[in-house]
Design an enzyme around this catalytic site. Structure first.
Site, PDB file in Angstrom:
ATOM      1  N   LYS A   6       0.841  -1.209   0.000  1.00 33.04           N
ATOM      2  CA  LYS A   6       0.000   0.000   0.000  1.00 33.04           C
ATOM      3  C   LYS A   6       0.872   1.254   0.000  1.00 33.04           C
ATOM      4  O   LYS A   6       0.599   2.217  -0.715  1.00 33.04           O
ATOM      5  CB  LYS A   6      -0.923  -0.015   1.232  1.00 33.04           C
ATOM      6  CG  LYS A   6      -2.031  -1.041   1.124  1.00 33.04           C
ATOM      7  CD  LYS A   6      -2.787  -1.254   2.427  1.00 33.04           C
ATOM      8  CE  LYS A   6      -3.836  -2.364   2.237  1.00 33.04           C
ATOM      9  NZ  LYS A   6      -4.535  -2.727   3.468  1.00 33.04           N
ATOM     10  N   GLN A  53      -4.776  -1.289   9.661  1.00 32.02           N
ATOM     11  CA  GLN A  53      -4.664  -2.607   9.030  1.00 32.02           C
ATOM     12  C   GLN A  53      -5.272  -3.686   9.937  1.00 32.02           C
ATOM     13  O   GLN A  53      -4.914  -3.790  11.110  1.00 32.02           O
ATOM     14  CB  GLN A  53      -3.178  -2.908   8.744  1.00 32.02           C
ATOM     15  CG  GLN A  53      -2.930  -4.223   8.039  1.00 32.02           C
ATOM     16  CD  GLN A  53      -3.510  -4.267   6.623  1.00 32.02           C
ATOM     17  OE1 GLN A  53      -3.419  -3.307   5.869  1.00 32.02           O
ATOM     18  NE2 GLN A  53      -4.122  -5.385   6.271  1.00 32.02           N
ATOM     19  N   ASP A  56     -11.320   2.754   4.113  1.00 27.57           N
ATOM     20  CA  ASP A  56     -11.725   1.355   3.979  1.00 27.57           C
ATOM     21  C   ASP A  56     -13.236   1.216   3.795  1.00 27.57           C
ATOM     22  O   ASP A  56     -13.720   0.140   3.439  1.00 27.57           O
ATOM     23  CB  ASP A  56     -11.305   0.570   5.243  1.00 27.57           C
ATOM     24  CG  ASP A  56     -10.061  -0.274   5.018  1.00 27.57           C
ATOM     25  OD1 ASP A  56      -9.770  -0.600   3.844  1.00 27.57           O
ATOM     26  OD2 ASP A  56      -9.395  -0.619   6.003  1.00 27.57           O
TER      27      ASP A  56
END
Ligand code: NAD
Length: 281
Positions: free
Chosen positions: A52, A96, A119
């Protein structure tokens, strides 16, 4: 059969995003910023976060990774999120997953400002997506959606079957396809006749976690099949779809690896830029 090349489509998307960042910088004199919080040292999470970070740098985003040891107190993480919420140079915050057991995942998700929730997991974004309003959309289904649209721009009236009902994949995917006027069926571990459901589908999105669950005789001729699964087996990484046999009946199919995975990361960058643009309105 069309092999849906996620790597190539993701590279094209990153290039579009890179150009957009240049334009945004010229217009606003600042660039979108993504902060990733990584807790612990689980190998897959470390790999994802590195990927990422690399992709974010490639498109010219300001990117930062904040690392905490596995035993970090929940309050320290929540306080950091509050601090990032207030920081105008940060457009997107991602924590995460998975998290260590002593940290409440839902509390973490709900502490992130919905406008910085890249997200798309915050209940506000989940609600907005299901109501058809502007929202962040979870990266994996967003990537699947963009690939499906490349193959078939007009999805009106198509029958779509989701295999799996997770908040991460099946449910948001269903919302995206519903918005495109598909007739959507969400199947799961308690579905009575999964094969019969799949055989009705013009579009199948498999997000289950069972190696090669979807066989050729489950797939209608000329269906579009998207394979989200990532399963470690003795023969390497395989998806939820039996690729070799399904490729003989499907109209289009994503490979594993090289399908959904690269699109997921590119969509994280897209979401960060969208959050930035909304914050500038
Ligand atoms: P999950 O475990 O949260 O959900 C799995 C779903 O599958 C559940 O809704 C369950 O009801 C359903 N299911 C289980 N057994 C079933 C069966 N026999 N028939 C029908 N449905 C069944 O998983 P998830 O987080 O949605 O992930 C699914 C898969 O996708 C995993 O392999 C994961 O590694 C992969 N994944 C890939 C990406 C990517 O970027 N490529 C991203 C996220 C997840």
């Amino acid at each position: 059969m069309i092999l849906i090349d996620g790597k190539k489509i993701a590279a094209e998307l990153r290039e579009e995003l890179r150009q957009e960042v240049v334009e945004l910088k010229a217009k606003h004199n600042k660039i979108p910023g993504l902060t990733v919080i990584l807790i612990g040292d689980m190998a897959p999470s470390q790999i994802y976060v590195r990927m990422k970070e690399k992709a974010a740098n490639e498109v010219g985003l300001k990117s930062e990774v904040i690392r905490y040891p596995e035993a970090v107190e929940e309050k320290i993480v929540l306080d950091k999120i509050e601090e990032l919420n207030k920081d105008e140079s940060i457009s997107g915050i991602l924590v995460q997953l998975p998290l260590p057991k002593h940290i409440d995942k839902q509390k973490v998700i709900e502490t992130i400002l919905p406008g910085k929730d890249v997200d798309g997991f915050h209940p506000m974004n989940v609600g907005n997506l299901s109501s058809g309003y502007e929202s962040s959309v979870p990266c994996t289904p967003l990537g699947c959606y963009l690939m499906i649209k490349k193959i078939e721009p007009n999805l009106t009236g198509k029958k779509a079957v989701m295999i799996g009902r997770s908040n991460l994949n099946g449910k948001p995917m269903a919302q995206l396809l519903l918005k495109e006027n598909c007739t959507v069926t969400i199947t799961h571990s308690k579905t009575k006749d999964l094969k019969a459901e799949c055989l009705e589908a013009d579009i199948i999105v498999a997000a289950v976690g069972i190696p090669e669950l979807v066989k050729a005789d489950w797939v209608k001729k000329d269906a579009i099949v998207i394979d989200v699964g990532i399963n470690k087996t003795d023969n390497g990484i395989v998806g939820d779809v039996a690729f070799d046999e399904v490729s003989k009946v499907a109209r289009a199919l994503t490979p594993v690896p090289g399908g959904v995975g690269p699109m997921t990361i590119a969509c994280l960058l897209k979401n960060t830029i969208e959050c930035f643009k909304r914050s500038q309105k």
